[in-house]
Design an enzyme around this catalytic site. Structure first.
Site, short mmCIF file in Angstrom:
data_model
loop_
_atom_site.label_atom_id
_atom_site.label_comp_id
_atom_site.label_asym_id
_atom_site.label_seq_id
_atom_site.Cartn_x
_atom_site.Cartn_y
_atom_site.Cartn_z
N GLU A 56 41.36 -46.08 -11.81
CA GLU A 56 42.16 -45.05 -11.16
C GLU A 56 41.29 -44.03 -10.45
OE1 GLU A 56 45.08 -45.66 -10.66
OE2 GLU A 56 45.52 -47.12 -12.23
N ASP A 103 38.91 -52.17 -9.02
CA ASP A 103 38.46 -52.98 -10.16
C ASP A 103 36.94 -52.99 -10.25
OD1 ASP A 103 41.03 -53.62 -10.95
OD2 ASP A 103 41.03 -55.62 -10.06
N GLU A 160 42.88 -52.42 -4.50
CA GLU A 160 42.83 -52.75 -5.93
C GLU A 160 41.53 -53.44 -6.29
OE1 GLU A 160 44.96 -51.57 -7.97
OE2 GLU A 160 46.35 -50.83 -6.45
#
Length: 687
Positions: free
Chosen positions: A523, A587, A583
């Site tokens: 995040e 990651d 994303e």
């Protein structure tokens, strides 16, 4: 809002005006092992396919539950446990046995009880739907059509567009109205416009489904045929003007502040004044649109499509929404499930009614339910440890910013300023949502769904022109998820995810760093991914990068786009490297930050390591990460996600970033050039 996980569909609804007696308290569940030996496949080579090494045993022995399209050792199993805990709270509330400290327990219990009243829903039959249809049928002209659209929007229906109150991307102190593209029954524009893969087959199935649903709802065959044809034509016209999901990831592209005057120029044939007046917002002026061509097309269709076509469309959208909530008789619910299962999910049976009702009650009254949940199931230890771990991850990011050779001093300084201003919210909000104005009627779940929609629409619209509420949460505390919000420059970690296997008090800290630590780092990295990096420390959409450093970021991001664009979710079904880019950056960055934080903690407490299944501390970190993502998908679900999901499939969320990390290659002694140790010249690295 950037999340660690995206969810595919609504959860289901159901039956019994008086809730059944609460089941006896379950025996305490055995604690989850820090690492799952049975989940491993030690016959697999960790340097060839680490996901199989970490999860192969779990995958081999696990069957996807019949009511699910997918299953996972992390998110799904934890969500199942949380759902059972919420059930006990809701059944007590529905039976009048709620704890007096539970805010709005009467409304929570009545909403859940009306959802569980399957017998009552069957007895009411189509009465509620027919009443809604009667209002639609009474539309006599275009002004009346605008009024009915406003009434349905006010009750939460997003057709033909979506309305959302949000911060102005270029002035994060202002709340404005966002008009989003929408209006489609199928998950994405591609299902209407592309002949690739199974799309033609899905369109044919949808056409048959439309006609069957309208017939089951009482329309004679000729009217059902005409109505279905009108819906197909109108939705296809709207789909042609939708931007792709990858295009919607560009914050500058979707920022189009037009205000009321610009909205009226975009779609002059749409009576915006009547629409906003009916919504109770006659003076609303601050407006941005995500997709100008779509708004223009709505205006054209409003003026040119026959009035009967619009009536057919609105009848269909109301029917489909209520079948999704399971607020109509079972024959309609089953037909909708059969279509969704065959085309998109692959699930073999409907979710049990009680699980569906837990989900929709959380959706409608999540912060009342969440207050009860955190008092029972989330201790101070979890909040305190997570808060400390977030600080460690942020410290790792600070160190990382200082070591990046490709970042110049001015950009580095602004990145540090943004990092210093990140707000962290852990567990639950400081102030709970007030549901006093929400009306709940135990006698009609259909009416309650609309009431919840009205409450939320009014709550959203009331924000416009008011100071930004920086204490607001966009997920309820029981959510097994987390998110970063660029306009607020904040990270939010609900209580629901701060439990095993992500945060396990019985596990060595090395495992927790790999599981929940990666979530926190993921995040935080979203604040600096290809979207998040476009927002400054105050949450404004503003370019704070020097041109050369911005170009270097884009070059490095293109490496990941190419890497993931070569992966296949299924044979012949490739991932979209642009859609999943943010994303994938998160990651990779999240793992790097969590690993650095773990190593810093180990240096501070060198005696803290524990032996575990023969793995070194570094190996424990990576196995802990991978095992939180062990997953299985049905084919239909895997195909759907490849089109709509900005997250890569779990196998690639494990193998993809790890193959770029020298720390992983060293931990498992993987030779350079093996699948899990990409050659240095091909390795992707940003943060």
């Amino acid at each position: 809002m950037r999340r660690i996980l995206s969810f595919a569909a609504l959860i289901a609804v159901a039956a019994c005006r008086t809730a059944p007696p609460a089941p006896p308290a379950p025996a305490a569940a055995a604690p989850l092992p820090p690492l799952d030996e049975a989940a491993l496949d030690r016959s697999a080579d960790a340097c060839q396919d680490f996901y199989r090494f970490a999860c192969g045993g779990w995958i081999a022995r696990t069957e996807i539950p019949a009511d699910r399209s997918a299953w996972s050792r992390g998110f799904a199993e934890l969500d199942e446990r949380n759902t059972a805990q919420l059930r006990r709270i809701l059944e007590a509330a529905a039976a009048g046995r709620a704890d007096p400290a539970d805010a709005f327990s009467g409304k929570v219990g009545d909403y859940f009880g009306s959802c569980m009243d399957e017998r009552g829903i069957e007895a009411r039959g189509l009465a509620d739907l027919k009443a809604g249809w009667a209002r639609i049928d009474a539309i006599a002209d275009r002004p009346a059509l605008a009024a009915e659209l406003a009434r349905l929007h006010g009750a939460g229906m997003t057709a033909p567009f979506g309305l959302l109150a949000d911060q102005d991307a270029k002035d994060a102190t202002q709340v404005i109205l966002i008009v989003n593209q929408g209006g489609l029954s199928l998950p994405d524009r591609e299902y209407y416009l592309s002949d690739a893969g199974k799309n033609p087959e899905i369109r044919r199935a949808w056409a048959a489904h439309l006609r069957k649903m309208l017939g089951l709802a009482g329309l004679p065959p000729a009217q059902a045929e005409a109505g279905a044809a009108a819906v197909e034509q109108l939705e296809t016209a709207l789909a042609r003007t939708h931007w792709t999901r990858a295009e919607l990831r560009d914050p500058s592209r979707i920022y189009n502040r037009v205000d009321r005057a610009g909205l009226e120029r975009l779609a002059p044939d749409f009576p915006w004044a009547r629409f906003f007046a009916e919504l109770g917002q006659p003076g609303l002026d601050a407006v941005s649109v995500t997709t100008p061509a779509f708004v223009a097309e709505v205006g054209k269709q409003f003026a040119s499509a026959p009035l009967d076509a619009w009536k057919a469309y609105l009848r269909w959208r109301l029917l489909d929404d209520m079948a999704a909530f399971r607020a109509v008789p079972a024959a309609l619910v089953q037909e909708r499930f059969a279509f969704q299962s065959a085309s998109f999910s692959g699930a073999k049976e409907l979710q049990p009614r009680w699980k569906h009702c837990v989900g929709v009650t959380d959706e409608a009254l999540g912060f009342a339910l969440g207050q009860a949940y955190v008092r029972r199931h989330f201790g101070a230890e979890g909040k305190d440890r997570t808060t400390r771990l977030v600080a460690e991850i942020e410290k790792a990011m600070e160190a990382d910013l200082g070591s990046l050779s490709w970042m110049d001093a001015p950009t580095r300084e602004r990145a540090r300023e943004k990092l210093a201003r990140v707000v962290n919210k852990v567990g639950y909000p400081d102030a709970w949502r007030d549901y006093s104005t929400m009306r709940v009627d135990r006698g009609s779940f259909f009416a309650n769904v609309l009431a919840a929609g009205r409450f939320e629409t009014n709550r959203q619209l009331a924000k416009i022109g008011k100071p930004v509420d920086r204490g607001e949460w966009l997920m309820s505390p029981p959510a097994v998820n987390a998110y970063y919000n660029a306009s607020m420059n904040e990270m939010v970690f609900p209580a629901g995810i701060l439990q095993p296997p992500f945060f396990n008090r019985e596990a060595p800290e090395t495992v927790n760093y790999g599981a929940i630590g990666m979530v926190l780092g993921h995040e935080l990295t979203h604040g600096f991914d290809d979207e998040g990096r476009q927002y400054d420390a105050l949450g404004n959409l503003r370019d704070w990068w020097t041109p050369a450093v911005g170009a270097e970021f884009d070059r490095r991001a293109a490496c990941l786009e190419k890497q993931y664009g070569a992966y296949e979710a299924l044979p012949g079904v490739r991932l979209d490297g642009k859609l999943t880019l943010g994303e994938n950056i998160a990651d990779l960055g999240g793992l790097k930050l969590a690993f650095a934080a773990m190593q810093a903690a180990r240096r501070a407490q060198p005696a803290g390591d524990r032996a575990l299944l023969g793995f070194t501390p570094e190996q424990q970190f990576f196995v802990g990460y991978a095992q939180s993502w062990c997953s299985k998908y049905r084919e239909q679900e895997a195909r759907r996600r490849a089109v709509v999901d900005p997250h890569s499939p779990p196998r690639f969320r494990v193998n993809g970033p790890l193959s770029n990390l020298p720390e992983f290659a060293r931990a498992f002694a993987c030779a350079e050039g093996t699948p899990m140790a990409r050659p240095a010249a091909e390795r992707c690295e940003i943060w």
